[in-house]
Motif scaffolding. Sequence first.
Motif, PDB file in Angstrom:
ATOM      1  N   GLU A   3       6.354   1.081   9.064  1.00 43.20           N
ATOM      2  CA  GLU A   3       5.774   2.401   9.282  1.00 43.20           C
ATOM      3  C   GLU A   3       5.263   3.042   7.996  1.00 43.20           C
ATOM      4  N   GLU A   4       5.600   2.471   6.846  1.00 44.91           N
ATOM      5  CA  GLU A   4       5.140   3.045   5.597  1.00 44.91           C
ATOM      6  C   GLU A   4       3.641   2.825   5.382  1.00 44.91           C
ATOM      7  N   ASN A  32      -1.588   4.095   8.042  1.00 46.77           N
ATOM      8  CA  ASN A  32      -0.773   5.281   8.258  1.00 46.77           C
ATOM      9  C   ASN A  32      -1.457   6.485   7.609  1.00 46.77           C
ATOM     10  N   PRO A  33      -1.869   7.483   8.395  1.00 41.69           N
ATOM     11  CA  PRO A  33      -2.582   8.635   7.835  1.00 41.69           C
ATOM     12  C   PRO A  33      -1.709   9.517   6.940  1.00 41.69           C
ATOM     13  N   LYS A  34      -0.397   9.325   6.988  1.00 37.20           N
ATOM     14  CA  LYS A  34       0.505  10.131   6.175  1.00 37.20           C
ATOM     15  C   LYS A  34       0.573   9.653   4.727  1.00 37.20           C
ATOM     16  N   ILE A  35      -0.003   8.480   4.467  1.00 39.84           N
ATOM     17  CA  ILE A  35      -0.005   7.950   3.101  1.00 39.84           C
ATOM     18  C   ILE A  35      -1.261   8.431   2.394  1.00 39.84           C
ATOM     19  N   SER A  36      -1.092   9.004   1.233  1.00 35.16           N
ATOM     20  CA  SER A  36      -2.232   9.599   0.525  1.00 35.16           C
ATOM     21  C   SER A  36      -3.183   8.555  -0.033  1.00 35.16           C
TER      22      SER A  36
END
Length: 327
Positions: A3-4, A32-36
Amino acid sequence: MAEESLVQEVTGLLPQQNCEDGVLFPIVLSPNPKISKAVQLTEAIKANRAWLDSLLHQSGAVLFRGFHVSSASDFNDVVESSGYEDFSYGVGGAGSRTKVVGRVYTANEAPPDQNIPFHHEMSHAPLCPSKLFFFCEVEPGTGGETCIVLSHVIYNKMKQKHPKFVQEMEQKGLIYTRVLGEESDPSSPVGRSWKETFMTDNKIVAEERATKLGMKLEWIEGGVNVLIGPLPGFRYDELRQRKVWFNGVAGGFKDKLNDDPSKGVMFGDETPLPDDVASDCRKILEDECFTLQWRKSDVLLLDNMAVLHARRPLITLPRRVLASFCK
């Protein structure tokens, strides 16, 4: 952790099909859109190989969408990152392909307006790839979709529809006849010449290589009849404990040398198949398949034992899909 860097898309991306136990077909993975920072597909695959193998085992097909994969070289790096061993598309393959770079080939070079029927890659050969990668380098205008379908579903549907035929097929096996010309025919999806198929212009060498592949050659004017089999009409998927529809019954290629596609597949005792079997099989395949509308940079991973694939005719150019084969 998976999930990372990767997330599984369940809704909104494309209308996936539900398989057994709620597993989606295909499974779709995106950055994953949460990773910058940008997620590199090669690194994500290396970090999550065991998880990806489990997804492929569950579904049979994994689509990577939204990653920066722009060239054949990028695609080759993706294939290498999987850790799967190379399967060279060489002697015995029916489709015309050109090596592009590394482990990457063009997909079947049949004319874009032709349909390529459902098949397992190199199903008529004693050895075939276990996994297939496809990559959309140039997104199609209109048409040119790749269709995929779970092979065990087709086996079960055909057994329901034609139980007597399936029983006879399992008992007798199937014989295939291919007619190969002296020169390759670019107008046919299975148009490789015998010289290209066996990678030699020496008939004796061709016969030796054919024998190793379980094929028999009968030389005719302008080419050769290739007799293959008898081969089982199905295979048993040991990993998933089920039978799969591993044959060319639904083929039906017609070209300059094959004017009667019905003669291409017979029972192992050389008796013809029932007239309605091939057409019914094609209908079931179409009814059960998932149709992939390609987007640029898509990478599709298939389990060749579990999934059949096909190509719809291309209506509007251009389209460029590349392929790679793994043991």
